[in-house]
Write a protein that holds these residues in place. Structure first.
Motif, PDB file in Angstrom:
ATOM      1  N   PRO A 229      12.628  25.718  29.194  1.00 60.20           N
ATOM      2  CA  PRO A 229      13.310  24.059  28.878  1.00 60.20           C
ATOM      3  C   PRO A 229      12.904  24.066  27.403  1.00 60.20           C
ATOM      4  O   PRO A 229      11.994  24.369  26.893  1.00 60.20           O
ATOM      5  CB  PRO A 229      12.409  23.276  29.796  1.00 60.20           C
ATOM      6  N   ILE A 230      13.689  23.282  26.703  1.00 60.95           N
ATOM      7  CA  ILE A 230      13.541  23.176  25.207  1.00 60.95           C
ATOM      8  C   ILE A 230      13.424  21.578  24.995  1.00 60.95           C
ATOM      9  O   ILE A 230      12.492  21.404  24.498  1.00 60.95           O
ATOM     10  CB  ILE A 230      14.927  23.620  24.459  1.00 60.95           C
ATOM     11  N   VAL A 231      14.392  20.892  25.602  1.00 55.73           N
ATOM     12  CA  VAL A 231      14.330  19.375  25.252  1.00 55.73           C
ATOM     13  C   VAL A 231      14.692  18.409  26.587  1.00 55.73           C
ATOM     14  O   VAL A 231      15.715  19.142  27.245  1.00 55.73           O
ATOM     15  CB  VAL A 231      14.800  18.813  23.993  1.00 55.73           C
ATOM     16  N   GLN A 232      14.466  17.318  26.810  1.00 59.48           N
ATOM     17  CA  GLN A 232      14.957  16.642  27.832  1.00 59.48           C
ATOM     18  C   GLN A 232      15.906  15.500  27.027  1.00 59.48           C
ATOM     19  O   GLN A 232      15.666  14.998  25.927  1.00 59.48           O
ATOM     20  CB  GLN A 232      13.861  15.754  28.442  1.00 59.48           C
ATOM     21  N   GLU A 233      17.276  15.240  27.889  1.00 60.17           N
ATOM     22  CA  GLU A 233      18.247  14.618  27.035  1.00 60.17           C
ATOM     23  C   GLU A 233      18.265  13.240  28.388  1.00 60.17           C
ATOM     24  O   GLU A 233      18.632  13.813  29.579  1.00 60.17           O
ATOM     25  CB  GLU A 233      19.299  15.280  26.856  1.00 60.17           C
ATOM     26  N   TYR A 234      18.570  12.173  27.916  1.00 57.64           N
ATOM     27  CA  TYR A 234      19.167  11.368  28.866  1.00 57.64           C
ATOM     28  C   TYR A 234      20.625  10.732  28.176  1.00 57.64           C
ATOM     29  O   TYR A 234      20.451  10.288  27.166  1.00 57.64           O
ATOM     30  CB  TYR A 234      17.993  10.148  28.896  1.00 57.64           C
ATOM     31  N   VAL A 235      21.390  10.617  29.273  1.00 54.27           N
ATOM     32  CA  VAL A 235      22.861  10.080  28.609  1.00 54.27           C
ATOM     33  C   VAL A 235      23.201   8.959  29.647  1.00 54.27           C
ATOM     34  O   VAL A 235      23.157   9.224  31.071  1.00 54.27           O
ATOM     35  CB  VAL A 235      23.801  11.381  28.971  1.00 54.27           C
ATOM     36  N   LEU A 236      23.485   7.910  29.223  1.00 58.39           N
ATOM     37  CA  LEU A 236      24.192   7.026  29.979  1.00 58.39           C
ATOM     38  C   LEU A 236      25.746   6.415  29.577  1.00 58.39           C
ATOM     39  O   LEU A 236      25.670   5.848  28.554  1.00 58.39           O
ATOM     40  CB  LEU A 236      23.023   5.827  29.981  1.00 58.39           C
ATOM     41  N   ASN A 237      26.422   6.790  30.270  1.00 57.69           N
ATOM     42  CA  ASN A 237      27.935   6.512  29.972  1.00 57.69           C
ATOM     43  C   ASN A 237      28.428   5.274  30.833  1.00 57.69           C
ATOM     44  O   ASN A 237      28.202   5.069  31.959  1.00 57.69           O
ATOM     45  CB  ASN A 237      28.903   7.605  30.547  1.00 57.69           C
ATOM     46  N   THR A 238      28.835   4.123  30.022  1.00 60.34           N
ATOM     47  CA  THR A 238      28.862   2.803  30.683  1.00 60.34           C
ATOM     48  C   THR A 238      30.515   2.546  30.628  1.00 60.34           C
ATOM     49  O   THR A 238      31.004   2.653  29.588  1.00 60.34           O
ATOM     50  CB  THR A 238      28.069   1.727  30.046  1.00 60.34           C
ATOM     51  N   TYR A 239      31.039   2.306  31.878  1.00 61.95           N
ATOM     52  CA  TYR A 239      32.328   1.795  31.957  1.00 61.95           C
ATOM     53  C   TYR A 239      32.705   0.510  32.197  1.00 61.95           C
ATOM     54  O   TYR A 239      32.134   0.212  33.287  1.00 61.95           O
ATOM     55  CB  TYR A 239      33.182   2.785  33.000  1.00 61.95           C
ATOM     56  N   THR A 240      32.927  -0.269  31.432  1.00 62.43           N
ATOM     57  CA  THR A 240      33.227  -1.704  31.698  1.00 62.43           C
ATOM     58  C   THR A 240      34.882  -1.989  31.740  1.00 62.43           C
ATOM     59  O   THR A 240      35.644  -1.518  30.706  1.00 62.43           O
ATOM     60  CB  THR A 240      32.748  -2.537  30.296  1.00 62.43           C
ATOM     61  N   ARG A 241      35.128  -2.841  32.827  1.00 61.10           N
ATOM     62  CA  ARG A 241      36.615  -2.988  32.890  1.00 61.10           C
ATOM     63  C   ARG A 241      37.073  -3.789  31.856  1.00 61.10           C
ATOM     64  O   ARG A 241      36.604  -4.775  31.254  1.00 61.10           O
ATOM     65  CB  ARG A 241      36.930  -3.908  34.269  1.00 61.10           C
ATOM     66  N   PHE A 242      38.096  -3.339  30.982  1.00 62.84           N
ATOM     67  CA  PHE A 242      38.809  -4.098  29.995  1.00 62.84           C
ATOM     68  C   PHE A 242      40.240  -3.546  29.764  1.00 62.84           C
ATOM     69  O   PHE A 242      40.751  -2.294  29.872  1.00 62.84           O
ATOM     70  CB  PHE A 242      38.160  -3.471  28.901  1.00 62.84           C
ATOM     71  N   ASP A 243      40.973  -4.518  29.717  1.00 66.94           N
ATOM     72  CA  ASP A 243      42.589  -4.273  29.458  1.00 66.94           C
ATOM     73  C   ASP A 243      43.124  -4.162  28.231  1.00 66.94           C
ATOM     74  O   ASP A 243      44.362  -4.257  28.016  1.00 66.94           O
ATOM     75  CB  ASP A 243      43.431  -5.072  30.440  1.00 66.94           C
ATOM     76  N   GLY A 244      42.407  -4.638  27.106  1.00 68.16           N
ATOM     77  CA  GLY A 244      42.834  -5.026  25.929  1.00 68.16           C
ATOM     78  C   GLY A 244      43.159  -3.866  24.832  1.00 68.16           C
ATOM     79  O   GLY A 244      42.840  -3.863  23.749  1.00 68.16           O
ATOM     80  N   TYR A 245      43.896  -2.829  25.347  1.00 67.79           N
ATOM     81  CA  TYR A 245      44.303  -1.844  24.572  1.00 67.79           C
ATOM     82  C   TYR A 245      45.666  -1.397  25.153  1.00 67.79           C
ATOM     83  O   TYR A 245      46.061  -1.800  26.051  1.00 67.79           O
ATOM     84  CB  TYR A 245      43.357  -0.711  24.503  1.00 67.79           C
ATOM     85  N   ASN A 246      46.194  -0.116  24.630  1.00 71.95           N
ATOM     86  CA  ASN A 246      47.469   0.163  25.054  1.00 71.95           C
ATOM     87  C   ASN A 246      47.267   0.938  26.439  1.00 71.95           C
ATOM     88  O   ASN A 246      47.619   2.344  26.478  1.00 71.95           O
ATOM     89  CB  ASN A 246      48.030   0.983  23.924  1.00 71.95           C
ATOM     90  N   VAL A 247      47.090   0.434  27.528  1.00 73.05           N
ATOM     91  CA  VAL A 247      47.013   1.074  28.713  1.00 73.05           C
ATOM     92  C   VAL A 247      48.592   1.760  29.204  1.00 73.05           C
ATOM     93  O   VAL A 247      48.518   2.823  29.582  1.00 73.05           O
ATOM     94  CB  VAL A 247      46.471   0.058  29.730  1.00 73.05           C
ATOM     95  N   LYS A 248      49.319   1.161  28.806  1.00 80.25           N
ATOM     96  CA  LYS A 248      50.764   1.582  29.138  1.00 80.25           C
ATOM     97  C   LYS A 248      51.177   2.948  28.728  1.00 80.25           C
ATOM     98  O   LYS A 248      51.592   3.910  29.301  1.00 80.25           O
ATOM     99  CB  LYS A 248      51.894   0.782  28.714  1.00 80.25           C
TER     100      LYS A 248
END
Length: 336
Positions: A229-248
């Motif tokens: 083991p070299i190093v510990q990494e913590y990753v948090l990917n957060t998905y927030t509902r949002f329609d204000g972009y070109n979904v189409k």
């Protein structure tokens, strides 16, 4: 010397991989009504990951496990992502992620990762060593009530897989994987770091306005002739509902290319079944050495520059020509 280091590293990897990576004890048999209710609750949590989202990627190397190693600075990025259910057969659910960005005022579409969920799987396709993924049996006593998650890269080649259960603690429900091996993400691979893989636990959990994906990553590398083991990494990917972009734009891309990508997925599945897994050369910038072309073919089909039939034929040949039998398959076929 190099040969000895590789041998020591391989031995260390085998020792770690052969240790039971059990997330929890076996799930006891439950009344049929309770079993059915839990299954439907699990499905609801998986299907809730589909939708339109604003995404925040938060990555932090934290604890160094080797003296003298300086953890990287925290990195935060984000974007917009469409997640669609492209298969749901009850015990199997497939979610496709598509990134939407804007370049020079025009939408730019990137086919992103894919996640396949399977209920009570007999085996999973796991990362076994550099450039290779092999089949690993899920212990029979650990299958009841559990789901596997297999994650695929942008070209539908494999990335990692794990299995685990949905649990409720403190009034919150989440899925937790067993310990899984993963190849380096591009953010690390392009830096040629001292580590070359992750040993990790993944968690998925619904939130009031979306969901989160937690990664608990031990970054591993060869040091003094063994995998450490070299190093510990913590990753948090957060998905927030949002329609204000070109979904189409994302949905239009998928409508134009879904037939092509279905054929690509089927070919990767065929390779995994007939060659004992998937073995293909990878490169830091793009993943597999054929990834860039597979994505470009899809773009050309979407733009009408290439027919689906011609694009598919080229893609299937690329996959077949650039994959080889895994070590496990070679042993089985040669008897050595």
């Amino acid at each position: 010397m190099t040969t000895r280091i590789i041998a020591f590293a391989a031995a260390s990897l085998i020792a770690l991989a052969s240790t039971p990576a059990l997330a929890h004890p076996p799930i006891a048999e439950r009344p049929a009504q309770e079993e059915a209710a839990a299954f439907e609750a699990d499905r609801a949590d998986i299907l809730a990951m589909a939708g339109n989202f604003k995404v925040r990627f938060d990555m932090q190397e934290a604890t160094p496990w080797q003296s003298g190693y300086a953890p990287l600075e925290r990195k935060i990025s984000g974007g917009h992502e469409v997640v669609r259910v492209i298969e749901d057969s009850g015990r199997r659910i497939v979610l496709q992620h598509i990134l939407v960005s804007e370049i020079d005022g025009k939408p730019h579409i990137t086919k992103h990762w894919r996640q396949d969920w399977e209920y009570e799987p007999a085996r999973v396709l796991v990362y076994s060593d550099r450039n290779a993924w092999t089949w690993e049996d899920v212990p029979e006593k650990m299958r009841r009530g559990r789901w596997s998650q297999t994650v695929w890269q942008v070209d539908d080649s494999p990335r990692y897989a794990g299995w685990g259960q949905f649990e409720q603690q403190g009034g919150l429900r989440r899925w937790r994987s067993n310990w899984t091996w993963r190849p380096l993400a591009r953010r690390d691979a392009v830096r040629n770091p001292v580590y070359d893989r992750y040993y990790a636990i993944n968690r998925h959990q619904s939130t009031p306005d979306g969901w989160v994906h937690w990664q608990d990553n031990i970054k591993m590398g060869v040091k003094d002739g063994s995998l450490q083991p070299i190093v510990q990494e913590y990753v948090l990917n957060t998905y927030t509902r949002f329609d204000g972009y070109n979904v189409k734009a994302a949905d239009d891309y998928w409508a134009a290319t879904k037939g092509y990508w279905a054929a690509v997925r089927a070919e990767w599945d065929k390779v995994a079944a007939t060659k004992g897994g998937i073995a293909i050369q990878e490169e830091a910038q793009a993943g597999t050495i054929i990834s860039a072309r597979l994505l470009t073919i899809a773009d050309e089909i979407a733009e009408g520059k290439l027919t689906e039939a011609k694009g598919t034929a080229e893609a299937l040949k690329l996959i077949d020509d650039n994959t080889r039998m895994t070590g496990a398959k070679r042993v089985a076929s040669t008897g050595r």
